[in-house]
Design an enzyme around this catalytic site. Structure first.
Site, PDB file in Angstrom:
ATOM      1  N   ASP B  61      34.134  43.655 -21.529  1.00 33.01           N
ATOM      2  CA  ASP B  61      35.285  44.266 -21.131  1.00 33.01           C
ATOM      3  C   ASP B  61      35.651  43.803 -19.506  1.00 33.01           C
ATOM      4  O   ASP B  61      34.857  44.200 -18.872  1.00 33.01           O
ATOM      5  CB  ASP B  61      34.995  45.839 -21.353  1.00 33.01           C
ATOM      6  CG  ASP B  61      36.271  46.737 -21.323  1.00 33.01           C
ATOM      7  OD1 ASP B  61      37.496  46.583 -20.294  1.00 33.01           O
ATOM      8  OD2 ASP B  61      36.403  47.434 -22.446  1.00 33.01           O
ATOM      9  N   SER B 111      42.311  48.762 -22.620  1.00 33.27           N
ATOM     10  CA  SER B 111      41.180  48.269 -23.498  1.00 33.27           C
ATOM     11  C   SER B 111      41.536  48.705 -24.983  1.00 33.27           C
ATOM     12  O   SER B 111      40.870  48.203 -26.017  1.00 33.27           O
ATOM     13  CB  SER B 111      39.706  48.739 -23.056  1.00 33.27           C
ATOM     14  OG  SER B 111      39.537  48.091 -21.809  1.00 33.27           O
ATOM     15  N   THR B 172      36.924  50.238 -26.898  1.00 30.00           N
ATOM     16  CA  THR B 172      36.814  48.929 -27.887  1.00 30.00           C
ATOM     17  C   THR B 172      35.879  48.869 -28.904  1.00 30.00           C
ATOM     18  O   THR B 172      36.539  48.666 -30.016  1.00 30.00           O
ATOM     19  CB  THR B 172      35.982  47.985 -26.640  1.00 30.00           C
ATOM     20  OG1 THR B 172      36.619  47.778 -25.351  1.00 30.00           O
ATOM     21  CG2 THR B 172      35.918  46.400 -27.147  1.00 30.00           C
ATOM     22  N   PHE B 271      22.196  56.451 -27.259  1.00 32.37           N
ATOM     23  CA  PHE B 271      20.996  56.166 -26.206  1.00 32.37           C
ATOM     24  C   PHE B 271      21.457  56.847 -24.758  1.00 32.37           C
ATOM     25  O   PHE B 271      20.637  56.709 -23.820  1.00 32.37           O
ATOM     26  CB  PHE B 271      20.920  54.711 -26.034  1.00 32.37           C
ATOM     27  CG  PHE B 271      20.758  53.959 -27.348  1.00 32.37           C
ATOM     28  CD1 PHE B 271      19.358  54.267 -27.968  1.00 32.37           C
ATOM     29  CD2 PHE B 271      21.433  53.096 -27.923  1.00 32.37           C
ATOM     30  CE1 PHE B 271      19.124  53.573 -29.113  1.00 32.37           C
ATOM     31  CE2 PHE B 271      21.248  52.506 -29.110  1.00 32.37           C
ATOM     32  CZ  PHE B 271      19.969  52.613 -29.692  1.00 32.37           C
TER      33      PHE B 271
HETATM   34 ZN   LIG Z   1      38.890  49.309 -17.717  1.00 32.44          ZN
END
Ligand SMILES: [Zn+2]
Lengths: 145, 494
Positions: B61, B111, B172, B271
């Site tokens: 990204d 994104s 994403t 996580f």
């Molecule tokens: Zn960004």
């Protein structure tokens, strides 16, 4: 109001600790905020050894939660995004809650500051703000680094 | 120090220009011979036109061409090289393209629609995911859903998974499985709209998503409810982890439980509370991007029919937003590690694509000598040695400057004054100060968060039909190549 803080500075913006302790300033251990935490978020030796003692911590003042408060959050790097301005953003783990001697004059989030206060460890929930902290500086004063 | 690629004797023998090369005074230059070897390799190479069994889409990204350059030098310098001569694994892929990243209504993309374009084959609206071009941000009544590559793969009996270092509900990864009029509906959406975490569980229940690894535990439990690695933030009070438990989907929450998971069964790994740690700050108990990528491939490979895996290094973007090149590059090195690990685990029937969703306003100053630390001061070019002179180049103000600077962001030299105006000047810098992992490079325009940029990003590809990438392409073409590699090529072969 904390009388000692009031005496320390008229403007309240910068300056150092109360005059009563000024002579001991040089002896204060001074570290960067990151030196309080290990990667697994356990406290470092520096933190545990200096619990209850006045220390000087370098960091950045996050955009305050509310105006005219003596409370603010110290961050290791400039807090690029205000967690309360951006949807569901989170505070980083490695922060320090600061309870200043008096209402703080806001210092821009990207100006390095030194905060001096008494180091307090252990999880604590602020009854007023609901803010949960793991480490705090109490009775603190701050100035631009 | 040169391009470390395999060159066969045959390839050298096939080199068309060997005769030409022998006559030239530069023929003994190592640069010249390395380029000759590469030429021979490319002349001998054949396009891979077999149907793709697997597709792995790697997205760092915010890693545009500039950021990729920074990561390359950073990793090379970590390995003791000057840096410029180094190659990241994808730098050596045979096929590449420049990718245009704009959104339907935005010159500078975000994104969500960019990842959506990769997963559907059509450009989308700023801050929305996988909706048609009539979508209105924040209005789910405008949602006209698009078909997803993940669903096409799943319908064809293949497995689908993703790995992401932010929340699994972040833009994403969400583009792999969700549709939403607002990318920020991680765990909360207006009445009648569906939040993204709920959509992930829906897609796991539907059998579309088999592997989901990342952060975002907070998005799966009710407000204030303590879960492994975090505390729930869902205002609807729903415990999605309980729903997951009823779906025969394994739930893991740290490196140990991930390592122990049954590779033949679907798995969700959460996580961290929100984002996983930057590689620089990562505790051992948290799996790295590489650990997650290996685990995901092991899981997905148990399906003989093949799979689609998307891997996102999402925090390259976050570090850049913070104006901190060090963490961006270190997360980029971890991204490169994940690509290397994947390359070792797959063979010629896997299409691997490496790209970014958008660039940032990162820039690289001149004129620096070879081996100037990419996170350090720009050091002068030496007259009598290859490496820089060790003397910082000074700007017109008489002060040194770093190789990396940003066009805007928290590192701005213009500081807010007490009267609300902005002013300032460039401070004196030392090498020790600027190479510190916490240093923010100088920026121009003051902003609380450094921004994306509309500049093209690069794409690198290897494997079946990777040669379809070339020139300058629109981002949505990625879907079309992936789709052709899997389905078009399969039809043609039958
Ligand atoms: Zn960004």
């Amino acid at each position: 109001m904390n009388r000692r803080g009031f005496l320390a500075t008229a403007s309240g913006a910068v300056l150092a600790a109360p005059f009563l302790t000024r002579t001991t300033l040089a002896a204060e251990p001074r570290v960067r905020l990151r030196e309080l935490y290990n990667n697994d978020m356990s406290f470092t030796e520096f933190a545990t050894e200096n619990e209850g003692i006045r220390v000087a911590i370098e960091g950045f003042m996050a955009p305050p939660l509310k105006a005219d408060s003596s409370f603010y959050v110290l961050t290791n790097r400039p807090m690029a995004v205000c967690p309360f301005c951006s949807d569901a953003a989170e505070w980083p783990n490695d922060i320090l809650a600061v309870y200043a001697q008096r209402v703080v004059n806001v210092i821009p989030f990207n100006v390095k500051i030194i905060t001096r206060g008494t180091l307090s460890l252990g999880t604590y929930t602020d009854p007023e703000l609901g803010f949960v902290s793991r480490v705090r500086l109490m009775d603190a004063v701050q100035e631009r680094a | 120090m040169f391009r470390r690629t395999f060159t066969s004797t045959l390839a050298v023998a096939l080199c068309a220009s060997t005769a030409m090369a022998q006559d030239l005074p530069q023929a003994n230059s190592e640069y010249f011979t390395a380029a000759q070897e590469l030429l021979a390799e490319r002349i001998a190479a054949e396009n891979n036109t077999r149907p793709a069994k697997n597709v792995i889409l790697f997205v760092a990204d915010g890693m545009g061409v500039g950021t990729n350059y920074g990561i390359r030098l950073f990793e090379g310098q970590q390995q003791g090289m000057l840096g410029e001569e180094h190659n990241l694994p994808h730098d050596l892929f045979r096929h590449s393209a420049l990718i245009k990243t704009y959104n339907i209504n935005a010159q500078t993309p975000d994104s969500a629609p960019t990842a959506g374009a990769m997963n559907t084959g059509a450009k989308q609206v700023f801050n929305t995911i996988n909706l048609d071009e009539t979508a209105v941000f924040d209005d789910c009544s405008s949602e006209q859903p698009l078909a997803l590559f993940s669903e096409m793969m799943s319908d064809a009996g293949r497995s689908v998974g993703f790995v992401a270092s932010p929340s699994v509900a972040h833009a994403t990864p969400a583009a792999v499985y969700a549709r939403t009029a607002n990318r920020n509906w991680f765990h909360d959406a207006p009445e009648g709209c569906r939040d993204i975490a709920t959509q992930l569980v829906d897609q796991m229940e539907a059998g579309v998503i088999d592997v989901a690894l990342g952060g975002g535990a907070r998005d799966f439990a009710g407000e204030g409810v303590a879960v492994e690695k975090g505390t729930g933030r869902r205002p609807d009070g729903q415990n999605l982890l309980e729903r997951i438990a009823g779906l025969d989907v394994q739930y893991v929450f740290d490196a140990e439980t991930l390592a122990a998971s049954d590779r033949s069964q679907p798995v969700i790994g959460l996580f961290a509370n929100a984002d996983m740690a930057y590689e620089h700050d990562r505790p051992d108990t948290e799996p790295s991007l590489t650990d997650m990528t290996i685990a995901a491939i092991e899981h997905l490979s148990t399906n003989e029919e093949g799979y689609y895996l998307m891997v996102e290094a999402g925090r390259v973007d976050h570090a850049l937003h913070g104006g901190n090149a060090y963490r961006a590059f270190e997360d980029g090195v971890q991204f490169a590690e994940a690509i290397r690990a994947a390359q070792e685990m797959v063979d010629e029937d896997t299409l691997i694509i490496v790209t970014a969703d958008h660039e940032h306003v990162i820039s690289f100053q001149g004129y620096c000598g070879r081996g100037s630390s990419v996170v350090g001061l720009c050091m002068d070019i030496s007259d009598d040695q290859i490496e820089h002179s060790g003397e910082p180049v000074l700007a017109a103000d008489g002060l040194p400057y770093t190789v990396v600077t940003f066009g805007n962001g928290a590192g701005s030299v213009l500081i807010e004054q007490e009267d609300g105006t902005y002013s300032g000047s460039r401070p004196e810098l030392t090498q020790e100060e600027v190479t510190d992992p916490d240093y923010l490079q100088q920026a121009l325009i003051p902003m609380t968060s450094e921004t994306h940029s509309g500049v093209d990003v690069a794409l690198w590809a290897t494997g079946p039909w990777a040669h379809l990438f070339g020139g300058t392409m629109d981002q949505e073409t990625i879907f079309h190549v992936m789709h052709h590699a899997v389905f078009g090529a399969q039809d043609a072969a039958q």
